[in-house]
Write an enzyme that holds these catalytic residues in place. Structure first.
Site, PDB file in Angstrom:
ATOM      1  N   HIS A 156       0.838  -1.200   0.000  1.00 17.37           N
ATOM      2  CA  HIS A 156       0.000   0.000   0.000  1.00 17.37           C
ATOM      3  C   HIS A 156       0.873   1.251   0.000  1.00 17.37           C
ATOM      4  CE1 HIS A 156      -3.214  -2.804   1.189  1.00 17.37           C
ATOM      5  NE2 HIS A 156      -4.056  -1.880   0.745  1.00 17.37           N
ATOM      6  N   LYS A 160      -0.583   4.736   4.560  1.00 20.15           N
ATOM      7  CA  LYS A 160      -1.433   3.770   5.265  1.00 20.15           C
ATOM      8  C   LYS A 160      -0.784   3.446   6.606  1.00 20.15           C
ATOM      9  CE  LYS A 160      -3.925  -0.620   4.779  1.00 20.15           C
ATOM     10  NZ  LYS A 160      -5.192  -0.011   5.247  1.00 20.15           N
TER      11      LYS A 160
END
Length: 268
Positions: A156, A160
């Protein structure tokens, strides 16, 4: 049937903007309210400003007012804020779609308790494709349960804050259930140093954070002389937003309960 009136939490953020856009594109949805945290630069502006559109809905900062104006509130923010929003929805008798991840046991228990009074969709990933992958994993794990080592790899963007992702953890739960493993005991989150020979009854998790990666998830079944990989890659956040609108429509008229995307998509 009347459109479902939705309130969007975190409307000025990356995911919030996608949710607003998806709401505007869905004929079964009416954007009733949008709100952000106090002090945000987006307060008082049109909810469509972040995506260059006009909606006539001004972004507010009071969750209670926003939730009261809607049938369903959609939240993809942070666990602490989500829990507070669930309390508001519970008090007002509104449904909730939760795409937030990273809840601890206490926060999860609070959501489960609220679901006894209001309908809630709680899903680590709202994308239709990811939920199809969940179904594929059940079949693959059942067929490859012996002689294959299982690893979950996710990637990600740098912003995040929770790891592994909620989607990766759900993949792990599915694999553990099918393989008859206790995920709490058999999971390994990263490896370093002299780790020894890999036990066969283990599920490994690897996490990558960097750049603007929207979300990649791979489950690797590594056997002798071959390996099988089941992968889902998100190229934008829009699939999550479209799935959230589908979940909001699903909840209309439903009895209290804790649902997930497999319920929404009829994959049970």
């Amino acid at each position: 049937m009347k459109p479902v009136r939705v309130a969007i939490a975190g409307a000025g953020g990356r995911m919030g903007r996608m949710l607003v856009e998806a709401a505007l594109e869905d004929p079964g949805i009416e954007l009733a309210a949008a709100f952000v945290r106090p002090g945000s630069e987006w307060i008082g502006r049109d909810a469509g400003d972040p995506i260059g559109r006009s909606t006539g809905v001004l972004i507010g900062e009071d969750p209670e007012t926003a939730v009261a104006a809607a049938d369903c509130v959609i939240d993809f923010t942070r666990p602490g804020g989500t829990v507070g929003l669930v309390r508001v929805a519970q008090r007002l008798g509104k449904s909730v779609v939760i795409g937030t991840t990273g809840f601890d046991a206490e926060q999860r228990a609070l959501i489960e308790q609220a679901a006894k009074e209001i309908p809630i969709v709680l899903a680590p990933n709202m994308a239709v494709g990811v939920n199809v992958v969940f179904r594929l994993l059940e079949g693959a794990a059942a067929l490859l349960g012996e002689g294959y080592d299982v690893e979950v790899i996710e990637a990600h963007h740098r912003n995040k804050v929770d790891a592994p992702s909620g989607t990766a953890l759900e993949m792990g739960r599915i694999l553990a259930r099918v393989l008859g493993l206790d995920l709490e005991r058999e999971a390994v989150y990263g490896r370093q140093g002299e780790v020894g020979v890999r036990p066969s009854r283990q599920i490994g998790f690897s996490t990558i954070r960097g750049g603007d990666i929207v979300g990649d998830h791979t489950v690797l079944f590594a056997g002798t002389g071959e390996r099988i990989e089941i992968t889902h890659r998100s190229q934008s956040r829009m699939p999550y937003a479209v799935g959230a609108m589908r979940a909001a429509r699903f909840l209309q008229g439903r009895p209290p309960g804790l649902y997930d995307m497999r319920d929404v998509l009829g994959l049970r």
